[in-house]
Design a protein around this motif. Structure first.
Motif, PDB file in Angstrom:
ATOM      1  N   THR A  22      55.970 -73.196 -11.010  1.00 55.37           N
ATOM      2  CA  THR A  22      56.295 -74.552 -10.568  1.00 55.37           C
ATOM      3  C   THR A  22      55.169 -75.514 -10.953  1.00 55.37           C
ATOM      4  OG1 THR A  22      57.630 -73.728  -8.741  1.00 55.37           O
ATOM      5  CG2 THR A  22      56.799 -75.968  -8.542  1.00 55.37           C
ATOM      6  N   ASP A  69      63.887 -75.869 -11.467  1.00 56.28           N
ATOM      7  CA  ASP A  69      63.053 -74.776 -10.958  1.00 56.28           C
ATOM      8  C   ASP A  69      63.933 -73.688 -10.333  1.00 56.28           C
ATOM      9  OD1 ASP A  69      60.658 -73.576 -10.438  1.00 56.28           O
ATOM     10  OD2 ASP A  69      59.897 -75.126  -9.078  1.00 56.28           O
ATOM     11  N   ASP A  70      63.529 -72.453 -10.529  1.00 57.36           N
ATOM     12  CA  ASP A  70      64.202 -71.309  -9.890  1.00 57.36           C
ATOM     13  C   ASP A  70      65.686 -71.225 -10.194  1.00 57.36           C
ATOM     14  OD1 ASP A  70      61.921 -70.180  -8.625  1.00 57.36           O
ATOM     15  OD2 ASP A  70      61.986 -71.763  -7.120  1.00 57.36           O
TER      16      ASP A  70
HETATM   17 MG    MG Z   1      58.001 -71.952  -7.875  1.00 58.75          MG
END
Ligand code: MG
Ligand code: ADP
Length: 452
Positions: free
Chosen positions: A165, A221-222
């Motif tokens: 991140t 993200d993710d």
């Molecule tokens: Mg992360």
């Protein structure tokens, strides 16, 4: 970060620090956050007596509580305010948020900080680069320098807490720094999904599509989260295509490489593989030391090298845990008014370090010395008598084999020797165990002992 959230989290810490509900309720319960600008966190209280008391007795505690949450040094300013505007406005029939001068200012601030939904702390400057992560870092820089040219999408994958991140947001922050007119958007795939569901419900899909497709760079993200969620995958597929076709950079992170996102639709998986996929791995020992030092320095704290080394040796699975360990130590030091040394570190880490056995160079040297009946100081010392040379070489070899330290660091542990002496020792032992069965079983015995 929202100041109300910061304050909410800080409050529980402050209460536990003060350790008296009566005191807390008297002086601090009604304090409220007013603004947070340039590391100055302003809180308001209704009475001058409370302001004085907080300033004299509790300011340090509050500062340390807020620093823990914002991860930067913070100074607290206390102002007298009855907070009337805020309270009244919040309860006003229109439900309009409060607009005092301060909050208005803070509101504007928040908009600029969050227009791309990025945390300003996640920058390239704050990211420590070492051997283990230099490739990922270079790829991230490359995306900033040549967006949508070579690596589209850039796909960063790896276990939790290793800096995905951070790197992803650093790309966004850097792009905006160089060109504030660029439209960058960061979301987690969960936010993407929730946003989609809401827009569907409110029949505002046009707004949704505009939001995600009219950008110059999309950071998601993710993405493993959308595995098995068909509707979201469908929408994401079209978002991806649209942006890719328009030559807009996409950056994705996941806990697994594209191929291992098994329940992801094939067509999305293929697209994730179009660009460059990079494994973000655990920073090696030297990088972990550097991360700790940088983090401490950012909090205006300087610790002895041995303290950083002590933590970096023991916490070796996750950078988030590493940072947590440091904060915990700083908090302990604050409460106990003690200097941060190895003893305090040991105490603070006792609750964090998992029970599994951690093999450290000190442990290796001790076990080797026990086995060969020599003293650690001698093994680390300069003498070249035969009784010491074998244990020294074995210990160096085991350090290389069982820890992730490099030659330079190992050489330092052994009385600041030259790196080449460790290289030779490791070489020699590797050769000798091929032919010397005694040596081989000695090393096996010590290794077993270390893991016992
Ligand atoms: Mg992360
Ligand atoms: P992930 O997304 O992989 O789970 P994060 O990016 O959230 O991990 O990183 C966890 C924490 O560790 C963050 O506070 C981040 O700033 C920090 N961190 C990770 N790698 C580094 C690094 N190389 N240098 C400095 N800080 C790092």
């Amino acid at each position: 970060m929202d100041i109300n959230d910061v304050w909410k989290h800080a409050q529980s810490y402050i209460l536990s620090e003060i350790n008296s509900e009566v005191v807390y309720n008297t002086y601090l319960k009604d304090a409220f956050p007013v603004s947070y600008e340039d590391t100055v966190f302003t809180i308001g209280v209704a009475l001058p007596t409370r302001k004085n008391m907080i300033e004299i007795r509790y300011k340090k505690i509050i500062e340390s509580a807020i620093s823990r949450i914002t991860a930067e040094p913070v100074s607290v300013r206390v102002i007298i305010s009855n907070g009337k505007d805020i309270i009244q406005n919040e309860n006003s029939p229109s439900g309009e948020p409060a607009v005092t001068q301060n909050t208005q200012h803070e509101k504007d601030d928040r908009v600029t900080l969050n227009s791309a939904n990025l945390n300003p702390r996640y920058t390239f400057e704050n990211f420590v680069v070492g051997n283990s992560n230099s490739y990922a870092f270079a790829a991230a820089e490359n995306v900033v320098n040549f967006p949508a040219q070579n690596n589209n999408p850039l796909f960063l994958y790896g276990k939790s807490g290793l800096g995905k991140t951070h790197l992803m947001q650093a790309i966004g922050n850097e792009v905006l720094k160089r060109n504030p007119d660029m439209c960058v958007l960061y979301v987690t795939s969960e936010q993407f999904m929730n946003d989609m569901v809401n827009c569907l419900k409110e029949k505002k899909m046009e707004v949704f599509r505009q939001r995600y497709r009219d950008v110059d760079m999309l950071l998601v993200d993710d993405v493993q989260f959308i595995e098995g969620r068909d509707g979201t995958q469908e929408e994401f597929f079209h978002t991806f295509n649209d942006l890719h076709m328009k030559n807009k950079q996409i950056v994705l992170t996941s806990d697994r490489k594209p191929k291992d996102l098994i329940t992801l639709e094939e067509r999305l998986r293929t697209r994730f593989e179009w660009g460059l996929a990079i494994d973000v791995v655990l920073p090696d020992y030297e990088t972990r030391v550097a991360i700790l030092r940088k983090k401490a320095e950012s909090l205006n704290i300087n610790l002895k090298n041995e303290v950083y080394e002590y933590i970096a040796e023991r916490i070796n699975s996750n950078v988030r845990e590493l940072e947590g360990a440091l904060s915990k130590m700083i908090a302990y030091a604050g409460i106990s008014h003690k200097e941060i040394d190895i003893d305090l570190a040991e105490f603070a880490l006792a609750s964090i370090i998992p029970d599994e056995i951690k093999i450290t160079p000190q442990g290796i040297i001790e076990h080797v010395c026990d086995f060969y009946r020599v003293k650690p100081e001698e093994v680390k010392g300069p003498s070249r008598v035969k009784e010491l040379v074998t244990p020294r070489h074995v210990a160096m070899y085991l350090c290389k084999k069982l820890t992730d330290m490099n030659f330079v660091t190992i050489a330092k542990v052994f009385g600041n020797r030259d790196r080449t002496s460790v290289m030779h020792a490791v070489d020699r032992i590797m050769k000798n165990i091929q032919t010397d069965d005694d040596l081989k079983s000695e090393i096996e015995f010590i290794t077993k002992d270390l893991n016992a």
